[in-house]
Design a protein around this motif. Structure first.
Motif, PDB file in Angstrom:
ATOM      1  N   LEU A   1       0.844  -1.199   0.000  1.00  0.00           N
ATOM      2  CA  LEU A   1       0.000   0.000   0.000  1.00  0.00           C
ATOM      3  C   LEU A   1       0.874   1.243   0.000  1.00  0.00           C
ATOM      4  O   LEU A   1       1.346   1.684   1.038  1.00  0.00           O
ATOM      5  N   GLU A   2       1.092   1.783  -1.177  1.00  0.00           N
ATOM      6  CA  GLU A   2       1.851   3.016  -1.296  1.00  0.00           C
ATOM      7  C   GLU A   2       0.847   4.166  -1.296  1.00  0.00           C
ATOM      8  O   GLU A   2       0.108   4.342  -2.250  1.00  0.00           O
ATOM      9  N   LEU A   3       0.829   4.922  -0.223  1.00  0.00           N
ATOM     10  CA  LEU A   3      -0.175   5.959  -0.029  1.00  0.00           C
ATOM     11  C   LEU A   3       0.463   7.294   0.316  1.00  0.00           C
ATOM     12  O   LEU A   3       1.436   7.341   1.079  1.00  0.00           O
ATOM     13  N   THR A   4      -0.102   8.358  -0.160  1.00  0.00           N
ATOM     14  CA  THR A   4       0.351   9.695   0.217  1.00  0.00           C
ATOM     15  C   THR A   4       0.082   9.950   1.694  1.00  0.00           C
ATOM     16  O   THR A   4       0.915  10.504   2.403  1.00  0.00           O
ATOM     17  N   ASN A   5      -1.068   9.520   2.178  1.00  0.00           N
ATOM     18  CA  ASN A   5      -1.464   9.724   3.576  1.00  0.00           C
ATOM     19  C   ASN A   5      -1.269   8.454   4.405  1.00  0.00           C
ATOM     20  O   ASN A   5      -2.122   8.070   5.205  1.00  0.00           O
ATOM     21  N   TYR A   6      -0.129   7.813   4.207  1.00  0.00           N
ATOM     22  CA  TYR A   6       0.205   6.551   4.867  1.00  0.00           C
ATOM     23  C   TYR A   6      -0.040   6.616   6.380  1.00  0.00           C
ATOM     24  O   TYR A   6      -0.703   5.757   6.946  1.00  0.00           O
ATOM     25  N   ASP A   7       0.507   7.623   7.044  1.00  0.00           N
ATOM     26  CA  ASP A   7       0.436   7.699   8.510  1.00  0.00           C
ATOM     27  C   ASP A   7      -0.985   7.860   9.040  1.00  0.00           C
ATOM     28  O   ASP A   7      -1.254   7.507  10.187  1.00  0.00           O
ATOM     29  N   ALA A   8      -1.884   8.352   8.229  1.00  0.00           N
ATOM     30  CA  ALA A   8      -3.274   8.508   8.661  1.00  0.00           C
ATOM     31  C   ALA A   8      -4.116   7.273   8.335  1.00  0.00           C
ATOM     32  O   ALA A   8      -5.001   6.901   9.104  1.00  0.00           O
ATOM     33  N   ILE A   9      -3.823   6.625   7.225  1.00  0.00           N
ATOM     34  CA  ILE A   9      -4.669   5.538   6.741  1.00  0.00           C
ATOM     35  C   ILE A   9      -4.221   4.163   7.229  1.00  0.00           C
ATOM     36  O   ILE A   9      -5.047   3.353   7.663  1.00  0.00           O
ATOM     37  N   ILE A  10      -2.937   3.880   7.170  1.00  0.00           N
ATOM     38  CA  ILE A  10      -2.438   2.534   7.481  1.00  0.00           C
ATOM     39  C   ILE A  10      -2.777   2.074   8.897  1.00  0.00           C
ATOM     40  O   ILE A  10      -3.158   0.911   9.085  1.00  0.00           O
ATOM     41  N   PRO A  11      -2.683   2.914   9.926  1.00  0.00           N
ATOM     42  CA  PRO A  11      -3.060   2.424  11.259  1.00  0.00           C
ATOM     43  C   PRO A  11      -4.516   1.948  11.342  1.00  0.00           C
ATOM     44  O   PRO A  11      -4.821   0.987  12.058  1.00  0.00           O
ATOM     45  N   VAL A  12      -5.400   2.583  10.607  1.00  0.00           N
ATOM     46  CA  VAL A  12      -6.805   2.177  10.603  1.00  0.00           C
ATOM     47  C   VAL A  12      -6.934   0.803   9.929  1.00  0.00           C
ATOM     48  O   VAL A  12      -7.609  -0.097  10.447  1.00  0.00           O
ATOM     49  N   ILE A  13      -6.270   0.638   8.802  1.00  0.00           N
ATOM     50  CA  ILE A  13      -6.307  -0.640   8.090  1.00  0.00           C
ATOM     51  C   ILE A  13      -5.675  -1.735   8.948  1.00  0.00           C
ATOM     52  O   ILE A  13      -6.232  -2.836   9.064  1.00  0.00           O
ATOM     53  N   GLU A  14      -4.534  -1.440   9.549  1.00  0.00           N
ATOM     54  CA  GLU A  14      -3.859  -2.425  10.403  1.00  0.00           C
ATOM     55  C   GLU A  14      -4.773  -2.878  11.541  1.00  0.00           C
ATOM     56  O   GLU A  14      -4.884  -4.078  11.822  1.00  0.00           O
ATOM     57  N   ASN A  15      -5.435  -1.945  12.169  1.00  0.00           N
ATOM     58  CA  ASN A  15      -6.333  -2.279  13.275  1.00  0.00           C
ATOM     59  C   ASN A  15      -7.495  -3.151  12.804  1.00  0.00           C
ATOM     60  O   ASN A  15      -7.868  -4.126  13.461  1.00  0.00           O
ATOM     61  N   GLN A  16      -8.069  -2.814  11.662  1.00  0.00           N
ATOM     62  CA  GLN A  16      -9.178  -3.608  11.116  1.00  0.00           C
ATOM     63  C   GLN A  16      -8.725  -5.036  10.791  1.00  0.00           C
ATOM     64  O   GLN A  16      -9.428  -5.998  11.104  1.00  0.00           O
ATOM     65  N   LEU A  17      -7.555  -5.159  10.177  1.00  0.00           N
ATOM     66  CA  LEU A  17      -7.040  -6.488   9.843  1.00  0.00           C
ATOM     67  C   LEU A  17      -6.698  -7.276  11.109  1.00  0.00           C
ATOM     68  O   LEU A  17      -6.940  -8.475  11.186  1.00  0.00           O
ATOM     69  N   ARG A  18      -6.154  -6.604  12.086  1.00  0.00           N
ATOM     70  CA  ARG A  18      -5.825  -7.261  13.354  1.00  0.00           C
ATOM     71  C   ARG A  18      -7.105  -7.800  14.004  1.00  0.00           C
ATOM     72  O   ARG A  18      -7.118  -8.912  14.520  1.00  0.00           O
ATOM     73  N   ASN A  19      -8.172  -7.030  13.959  1.00  0.00           N
ATOM     74  CA  ASN A  19      -9.435  -7.473  14.545  1.00  0.00           C
ATOM     75  C   ASN A  19     -10.067  -8.615  13.753  1.00  0.00           C
ATOM     76  O   ASN A  19     -10.790  -9.431  14.313  1.00  0.00           O
ATOM     77  N   ARG A  20      -9.801  -8.675  12.463  1.00  0.00           N
ATOM     78  CA  ARG A  20     -10.356  -9.737  11.623  1.00  0.00           C
ATOM     79  C   ARG A  20      -9.546 -11.030  11.731  1.00  0.00           C
ATOM     80  O   ARG A  20     -10.100 -12.119  11.822  1.00  0.00           O
ATOM     81  N   ILE A  21      -8.209 -10.913  11.767  1.00  0.00           N
ATOM     82  CA  ILE A  21      -7.334 -12.082  11.707  1.00  0.00           C
ATOM     83  C   ILE A  21      -6.922 -12.577  13.097  1.00  0.00           C
ATOM     84  O   ILE A  21      -6.662 -13.752  13.296  1.00  0.00           O
ATOM     85  N   ASN A  22      -6.873 -11.681  14.060  1.00  0.00           N
ATOM     86  CA  ASN A  22      -6.500 -12.011  15.433  1.00  0.00           C
ATOM     87  C   ASN A  22      -5.141 -12.689  15.575  1.00  0.00           C
ATOM     88  O   ASN A  22      -5.043 -13.831  16.022  1.00  0.00           O
ATOM     89  N   PRO A  23      -4.065 -12.006  15.186  1.00  0.00           N
ATOM     90  CA  PRO A  23      -2.740 -12.584  15.405  1.00  0.00           C
ATOM     91  C   PRO A  23      -2.501 -12.751  16.903  1.00  0.00           C
ATOM     92  O   PRO A  23      -2.947 -11.933  17.704  1.00  0.00           O
ATOM     93  N   LEU A  24      -1.795 -13.805  17.262  1.00  0.00           N
ATOM     94  CA  LEU A  24      -1.664 -14.162  18.672  1.00  0.00           C
ATOM     95  C   LEU A  24      -0.782 -13.228  19.484  1.00  0.00           C
ATOM     96  O   LEU A  24      -0.962 -13.097  20.694  1.00  0.00           O
ATOM     97  N   ILE A  25       0.195 -12.627  18.844  1.00  0.00           N
ATOM     98  CA  ILE A  25       1.106 -11.746  19.575  1.00  0.00           C
ATOM     99  C   ILE A  25       1.104 -10.351  18.970  1.00  0.00           C
ATOM    100  O   ILE A  25       0.742 -10.163  17.810  1.00  0.00           O
ATOM    101  N   GLY A  26       1.531  -9.398  19.758  1.00  0.00           N
ATOM    102  CA  GLY A  26       1.626  -8.024  19.281  1.00  0.00           C
ATOM    103  C   GLY A  26       1.611  -7.046  20.421  1.00  0.00           C
ATOM    104  O   GLY A  26       1.504  -7.413  21.589  1.00  0.00           O
ATOM    105  N   LYS A  27       1.730  -5.787  20.058  1.00  0.00           N
ATOM    106  CA  LYS A  27       1.648  -4.709  21.049  1.00  0.00           C
ATOM    107  C   LYS A  27       0.195  -4.403  21.383  1.00  0.00           C
ATOM    108  O   LYS A  27      -0.136  -4.010  22.480  1.00  0.00           O
ATOM    109  N   GLN A  28      -0.666  -4.536  20.375  1.00  0.00           N
ATOM    110  CA  GLN A  28      -2.065  -4.122  20.534  1.00  0.00           C
ATOM    111  C   GLN A  28      -2.985  -5.316  20.638  1.00  0.00           C
ATOM    112  O   GLN A  28      -2.762  -6.353  20.113  1.00  0.00           O
TER     113      GLN A  28
END
Length: 179
Positions: free
Chosen positions: A152-179
């Motif tokens: 994902l090459e985005l101009t507004n990377y810092d604003a958009i990627i954390p939202v996408i990461e959080n959504q994917l984390r909630n969908r996939i539920n990786p076992l380890i992480g900070k969040q």
């Protein structure tokens, strides 16, 4: 004025969340920690986006709970615990109830996926950079890991990627992480 801005941002966040539902990680490679790791295609990972690290279930257990208890015991071994490494998240463990072939371990984001993954694999335990530090974990040497990415090459990377990461984390539920 700020209420108008807030409403517009809420609309955009809803669009990002809807877009995320259509996103899927592309499998790049798998590797054993006891190899020389030559099969990781570093040259195609020099882009921004998200990455998923999974571990293979080697069919030694019948139930997910058995597998996760074993893996967690080894991951949180006193030699590796609290060494600027991610920990297990109970909420995410509870989201899994079936023992699959590949188990999601960690989702992350980076403006340079190659560099970040390199740290997760090669970083030494005594370094204060937060990473999985896989090769430093002697008790993980027989595990097989898989790397998947979303470019994902985005101009507004810092604003958009954390939202996408959080959504994917909630969908996939990786076992380890900070969040």
């Amino acid at each position: 004025m700020i209420t108008t801005i807030d409403k517009e941002i809420t609309k955009q966040l809803d669009l990002i969340k809807a877009f995320t539902n259509e996103l899927h990680f592309e499998q790049i490679c798998q590797f054993d920690l006891n190899e020389n790791l030559e099969n990781i295609p570093w040259n195609i990972l020099m882009h921004p986006g998200l990455y998923l690290i999974e571990v293979r279930n080697k069919q030694n257990f019948t139930f997910f709970e058995e597998w996760v208890n074993d893996f967690k015991f080894r991951w949180e071994n006193e030699n590796y615990f609290k060494k600027f490494t991610p920990n297990f998240k109970l909420k995410r463990i509870k989201a899994h109830n079936k023992l699959e072939e590949w188990i999601p371990l960690y989702i992350g984001k980076s403006k340079n996926i190659k560099s970040r993954l390199h740290g997760h694999i090669y970083k030494e335990l005594n370094k204060t950079t937060f990473a999985m530090k896989l090769l430093a974990r002697e008790n993980m040497k027989q595990e097989t890991f898989r790397i998947s990415v979303i470019n994902l090459e985005l101009t507004n990377y810092d604003a958009i990627i954390p939202v996408i990461e959080n959504q994917l984390r909630n969908r996939i539920n990786p076992l380890i992480g900070k969040q």
